[in-house]
Write an enzyme that holds these catalytic residues in place. Structure first.
Site, mmCIF file in Angstrom:
data_model
loop_
_atom_site.group_PDB
_atom_site.id
_atom_site.type_symbol
_atom_site.label_atom_id
_atom_site.label_comp_id
_atom_site.label_asym_id
_atom_site.label_seq_id
_atom_site.Cartn_x
_atom_site.Cartn_y
_atom_site.Cartn_z
ATOM 1 N N GLU A 26 0.847 -1.199 0.000
ATOM 2 C CA GLU A 26 0.000 0.000 0.000
ATOM 3 C C GLU A 26 0.878 1.242 0.000
ATOM 4 O O GLU A 26 2.004 1.219 0.530
ATOM 5 C CB GLU A 26 -0.871 -0.040 1.274
ATOM 6 C CG GLU A 26 -1.750 1.183 1.479
ATOM 7 C CD GLU A 26 -2.765 1.021 2.618
ATOM 8 O OE1 GLU A 26 -2.810 -0.069 3.246
ATOM 9 O OE2 GLU A 26 -3.512 1.975 2.874
ATOM 10 N N ASN A 71 -6.598 1.422 3.056
ATOM 11 C CA ASN A 71 -7.301 2.672 3.338
ATOM 12 C C ASN A 71 -6.895 3.777 2.360
ATOM 13 O O ASN A 71 -7.687 4.653 2.026
ATOM 14 C CB ASN A 71 -7.013 3.132 4.769
ATOM 15 C CG ASN A 71 -7.527 2.135 5.802
ATOM 16 O OD1 ASN A 71 -8.399 1.323 5.514
ATOM 17 N ND2 ASN A 71 -6.983 2.182 7.005
ATOM 18 N N ASN A 171 -12.168 -0.737 -0.628
ATOM 19 C CA ASN A 171 -11.501 -1.316 0.534
ATOM 20 C C ASN A 171 -12.255 -0.966 1.823
ATOM 21 O O ASN A 171 -12.576 0.208 2.043
ATOM 22 C CB ASN A 171 -10.081 -0.742 0.649
ATOM 23 C CG ASN A 171 -9.352 -1.241 1.883
ATOM 24 O OD1 ASN A 171 -8.957 -2.404 1.962
ATOM 25 N ND2 ASN A 171 -9.178 -0.368 2.880
ATOM 26 N N GLU A 172 -12.539 -1.966 2.636
ATOM 27 C CA GLU A 172 -13.129 -1.784 3.977
ATOM 28 C C GLU A 172 -14.188 -0.678 3.999
ATOM 29 O O GLU A 172 -14.173 0.200 4.871
ATOM 30 C CB GLU A 172 -12.028 -1.499 5.012
ATOM 31 C CG GLU A 172 -11.131 -2.691 5.226
ATOM 32 C CD GLU A 172 -10.115 -2.548 6.357
ATOM 33 O OE1 GLU A 172 -9.983 -1.457 6.940
ATOM 34 O OE2 GLU A 172 -9.441 -3.545 6.646
ATOM 35 N N TYR A 243 -6.881 -9.568 11.097
ATOM 36 C CA TYR A 243 -5.631 -9.284 11.815
ATOM 37 C C TYR A 243 -5.748 -9.870 13.219
ATOM 38 O O TYR A 243 -6.765 -9.677 13.886
ATOM 39 C CB TYR A 243 -5.393 -7.776 11.905
ATOM 40 C CG TYR A 243 -5.019 -7.156 10.572
ATOM 41 C CD1 TYR A 243 -3.752 -7.365 10.021
ATOM 42 C CD2 TYR A 243 -5.914 -6.368 9.868
ATOM 43 C CE1 TYR A 243 -3.397 -6.793 8.799
ATOM 44 C CE2 TYR A 243 -5.566 -5.795 8.651
ATOM 45 C CZ TYR A 243 -4.305 -6.012 8.123
ATOM 46 O OH TYR A 243 -3.957 -5.451 6.913
ATOM 47 N N GLU A 295 -6.383 -9.328 3.235
ATOM 48 C CA GLU A 295 -5.438 -8.841 4.252
ATOM 49 C C GLU A 295 -5.479 -9.820 5.417
ATOM 50 O O GLU A 295 -6.554 -10.029 5.993
ATOM 51 C CB GLU A 295 -5.812 -7.436 4.738
ATOM 52 C CG GLU A 295 -5.658 -6.367 3.679
ATOM 53 C CD GLU A 295 -5.922 -4.950 4.206
ATOM 54 O OE1 GLU A 295 -5.660 -4.678 5.390
ATOM 55 O OE2 GLU A 295 -6.404 -4.127 3.405
ATOM 56 N N GLN A 366 1.339 -6.693 5.437
ATOM 57 C CA GLN A 366 1.665 -6.356 4.075
ATOM 58 C C GLN A 366 2.982 -7.021 3.686
ATOM 59 O O GLN A 366 3.426 -7.919 4.390
ATOM 60 C CB GLN A 366 1.725 -4.848 3.918
ATOM 61 C CG GLN A 366 0.376 -4.186 4.258
ATOM 62 C CD GLN A 366 0.271 -2.725 3.801
ATOM 63 O OE1 GLN A 366 1.107 -2.204 3.107
ATOM 64 N NE2 GLN A 366 -0.788 -2.061 4.240
HETATM 65 O O1 AHR Z 1 -2.880 -2.902 6.240
HETATM 66 C C1 AHR Z 1 -3.099 -1.728 6.952
HETATM 67 C C2 AHR Z 1 -4.554 -1.288 6.908
HETATM 68 O O2 AHR Z 1 -5.347 -2.247 7.542
HETATM 69 C C3 AHR Z 1 -5.156 -1.187 5.528
HETATM 70 O O3 AHR Z 1 -4.896 0.029 4.923
HETATM 71 C C4 AHR Z 1 -6.614 -1.345 5.800
HETATM 72 O O4 AHR Z 1 -7.297 -1.921 4.719
HETATM 73 C C5 AHR Z 1 -6.667 -2.217 7.048
HETATM 74 O O5 AHR Z 1 -7.505 -1.708 8.024
#
Ligand code: AHR
Length: 515
Positions: A26, A71, A171-172, A243, A295, A366
Site C-alpha cells: 500500500e 485505506n 476497501n473496507e 488481523y 489482508e 503487508q
Molecule cells: O494494512 C493496513 C490497513 O489495515 C489497511 O490500509 C486497511 O485496509 C486495514 O484496516
C-alpha cells in the site's frame, strides 16, 4: 500430549490455488517509497526499484500482489500517478496523514510486478472515487489501443496492455475510518454500477466485493448479507480481512488465535451460502463465490492509538502515536515481529490451508516495511523478520492438494473453547509424490506427539523436519542479529505415527510417499 490425525488419500479438501500465497503493498509509510522504490541509490536499478527487494520478493513465489491500498485507495486518484514524474502532483493522503508524492503509480507497479513475476491485483477507489474513473483505470490497463486512456498508456511508454485480471471494488467500505464510508445498501449500489462499467471495458476480469473486515463492528456479516443480495451476479469473490492482535490475552490464547480466523472464514462461507440460496435467476443458483482474504497477518498495532481491535468501533481515523503529520513516506507501522508472532502467523497459514475449498486468494498484509515480513533500511540492507520464515515455507511447500483429516487426541482449554494441542494441515503434491505436513504445537510447556495415519498410501516416509522454535518467544530478528530466529532442519522419526514436536513450535515435515 498426543494428537491424532487420520487421513485418507481419497478425502481431498481442495487444491491450493497459487493465489493463496499472495501479498499486499500500500502507499503507506515506507512500503512503496523506500521498500519497492528508492530511486538514485546504488542498491536500486535504473527504474528506481530496489534490487535486494526484488530478489527477496521473487523468492516468495507470490501469486498476486494487491495494490495500491488499503485505506489509502479510498481517496486516491490513479491519474495523479501516471505520465512524467516531474509533473505529478503532491497530494494529501487522508488515510495515513501523509504527503503522497505520486512518483510511483500504476505503470511503475505493473512494471515492477512483471519483473518480480507476480500478477497485480488492483483495488479501485469506491470511497471518494467515481465509477467512471474505475472503468477508465480498467481501460488504461487492459484495453489494447485506440481510445483516450489506452493510447495514453502507450504514450507513457507501455505498448502492451497489462491485462490485469483481479480487481477489488474498494476497501473496507464498512469502516467509519474509510474516506467515503457508506452504508451497505449504498455500497452495493455503487459497487454494482462500477462492476458493470468495468466489465463493459473488459469482460474477462474477476471482481472482488468488499466484505466485512472486522468482527467487532456492529455491521459484521449483516453488511455481507446486504451487499451480496445485490452483488451476487456481478462478482467472483468477497473479500474479508483478519488481523490477529496480541493484546494481553495470554500466550496460549494468542497462539490459538488461528481459531479466530477459522471462525471468521466459516462465518463468511455461511453468508455466501445464504446469499446463493436467495438467487432467483437459475444462472446464479449454481454460481460459487470464493473468499478473497486480501489482508491477513498478526498486527499488534505498535504505533496506532488503540488498545485492542474493539477500539476500531466508532473510530474515524487510524491515529498514530508519534508520527508527525504530512510527511512524505514516514516510517510508520514498522511492526517488529517476535518468535511468538511468527508461530501465530504459521498457525494462520495452516488455517488457510484447511479452508482452501473456500479461500482462493489470501494476501499477507503487508509485504514491505509496513506490518511486513521484509524490512529495509535506508542504506541498502534488507531484513527478514521472524514472520518471513513460516510464510516462505508455506509458499514453498503448501502447494498441491489439501487432505481432509479426522482429528482426535488431547485438547487444551482456550478462549476459543477446547482446541487440539496440535493444529495441523497436510498437502499432497501428487506430481512430486510428497506429503508436506504443517504442524503447530501450542503447548507452551511440553513437547507433543503427532500421530498421523494415512489410509490409501502404501508408504509414507518422513525425510526432514523443519522446526521453528526457541527459548525466548519474545526474540526478534534485527539488522544487528538478522538470523537470531530462523528455522532449523532436523531428521524426524521415520514413523509418521510417532512424530515429535517441540513445545511452542511450528513445523514442516516433508515426506516421500509411495502412492
Ligand atoms: O494494512 C493496513 C490497513 O489495515 C489497511 O490500509 C486497511 O485496509 C486495514 O484496516
Amino acid at each position: 500430549m498426543k494428537s491424532v490425525y487420520n487421513y485418507d488419500k481419497l478425502f481431498e479438501l481442495g487444491n491450493v490455488d497459487p493465489k493463496v500465497w499472495s501479498s499486499f503493498t500500500e502507499h503507506l509509510g515506507r512500503s512503496i517509497y523506500g521498500g519497492i522504490y528508492d530511486p538514485d541509490k546504488p542498491f536500486s536499478d535504473e527504474n528506481g526499484f530496489r534490487k535486494d527487494v526484488k530478489k527477496a520478493v521473487k523468492d516468495l513465489n507470490l501469486g498476486v500482489i494487491r495494490y495500491p491500498g488499503g485505506n489509502f485507495v479510498s481517496n486516491y486518484n490513479w491519474k495523479d500517478g501516471i505520465g512524467s514524474k516531474d509533473n505529478r502532483p503532491k497530494t494529501m493522503d487522508f488515510a495515513w496523514s501523509s504527503v503522497e508524492p505520486n512518483t510511483f503509480g500504476i505503470d511503475d507497479f505493473c512494471q515492477w510486478a512483471e519483473e518480480v513475476g507476480v500478477k497485480p491485483m488492483i483495488a479501485v477507489n469506491l470511497g471518494t472515487g467515481d465509477i467512471r474513473s474505475a472503468a477508465e483505470l480498467v481501460e488504461y490497463c487492459n484495453h489494447d489501443h485506440g481510445t483516450y486512456w489506452s493510447d495514453l498508456r502507450i504514450k507513457n511508454g507501455h505498448r502492451k496492455p497489462y491485462n490485469i485480471k483481479y480487481w477489488c471494488l474498494g476497501n473496507e467500505m464498512e469502516g467509519d475510518w474509510q474516506a467515503g464510508h457508506m452504508s451497505a445498501a449504498d455500497y452495493a449500489k455503487k459497487a454494482r454500477e462500477a462492476a458493470k462499467m468495468m466489465k463493459w471495458v473488459d469482460k474477462s476480469i474477476s471482481l472482488v466485493a468488499c466484505g466485512s473486515s472486522y468482527e467487532m463492528l456492529p455491521t459484521y456479516l449483516k453488511w455481507d448479507e446486504t451487499i451480496m443480495k445485490d452483488l451476487y451476479p456481478y462478482v467472483d469473490y468477497i473479500s474479508t480481512h483478519n488481523y490477529n492482535m496480541n493484546s494481553g490475552q495470554g500466550t496460549l490464547n494468542f497462539l490459538s488465535s488461528w481459531k479466530q480466523l477459522d471462525n471468521h472464514i466459516q462465518n463468511t462461507k455461511n453468508v455466501l451460502a445464504y446469499s446463493k440460496s436467495l438467487q432467483k435467476d437459475p444462472k446464479y443458483q449454481n454460481k460459487d463465490i470464493k473468499i478473497c482474504l486480501d489482508e491477513w497477518n498478526v498486527w499488534n498495532m505498535q504505533d496506532i492509538k488503540i488498545n485492542n481491535l474493539d477500539d476500531l468501533n466508532g473510530m474515524t481515523t487510524f491515529e498514530l502515536t508519534d508520527a508527525k503529520k504530512w510527511e512524505e513516506h514516514p516510517a510508520i507501522l514498522q511492526e517488529k515481529y517476535s518468535l511468538l508472532d511468527a508461530l501465530t502467523v504459521g498457525g494462520l497459514g495452516i488455517t488457510i490451508l484447511n479452508n482452501v475449498d473456500q479461500v482462493e486468494i489470501a494476501c499477507l498484509a503487508q509485504l514491505l516495511n509496513v506490518i511486513s515480513p521484509i524490512t529495509t533500511d535506508e542504506d541498502g540492507h534488507l531484513l527478514k523478520q521472524t514472520i518471513y520464515y513460516p510464510f516462505e515455507l508455506l509458499s514453498k511447500y503448501g502447494r498441491g492438494t489439501v487432505l481432509s483429516p479426522r482429528v482426535s487426541g488431547d485438547t487444551q482449554a482456550t478462549d476459543y473453547g477446547d482446541l487440539p494441542v496440535v493444529t495441523s494441515a497436510t498437502v499432497y503434491d501428487k506430481e512430486k509424490k510428497q506429503l508436506h505436513i504443517f504442524a503447530l504445537n501450542t503447548d507452551l510447556n511440553n513437547d507433543a506427539k503427532l500421530d498421523l495415519n494415512f489410509a490409501g498410501f502404501s508408504k509414507v516416509t518422513p525425510k526432514e523436519q523443519i522446526v521453528f522454535t526457541g527459548a525466548d518467544l519474545k526474540a526478534t530478528n534485527t539488522f544487528e542479529k538478522p538470523e537470531n530466529i530462523v528455522p532449523k532442519t532436523t531428521t524426524p522419526s521415520q514413523d509418521v505415527a510417532n512424530l515429535s514436536l517441540p513445545k511452542a513450535s511450528w513445523n514442516v515435515i516433508n515426506c516421500d510417499v509411495d502412492a
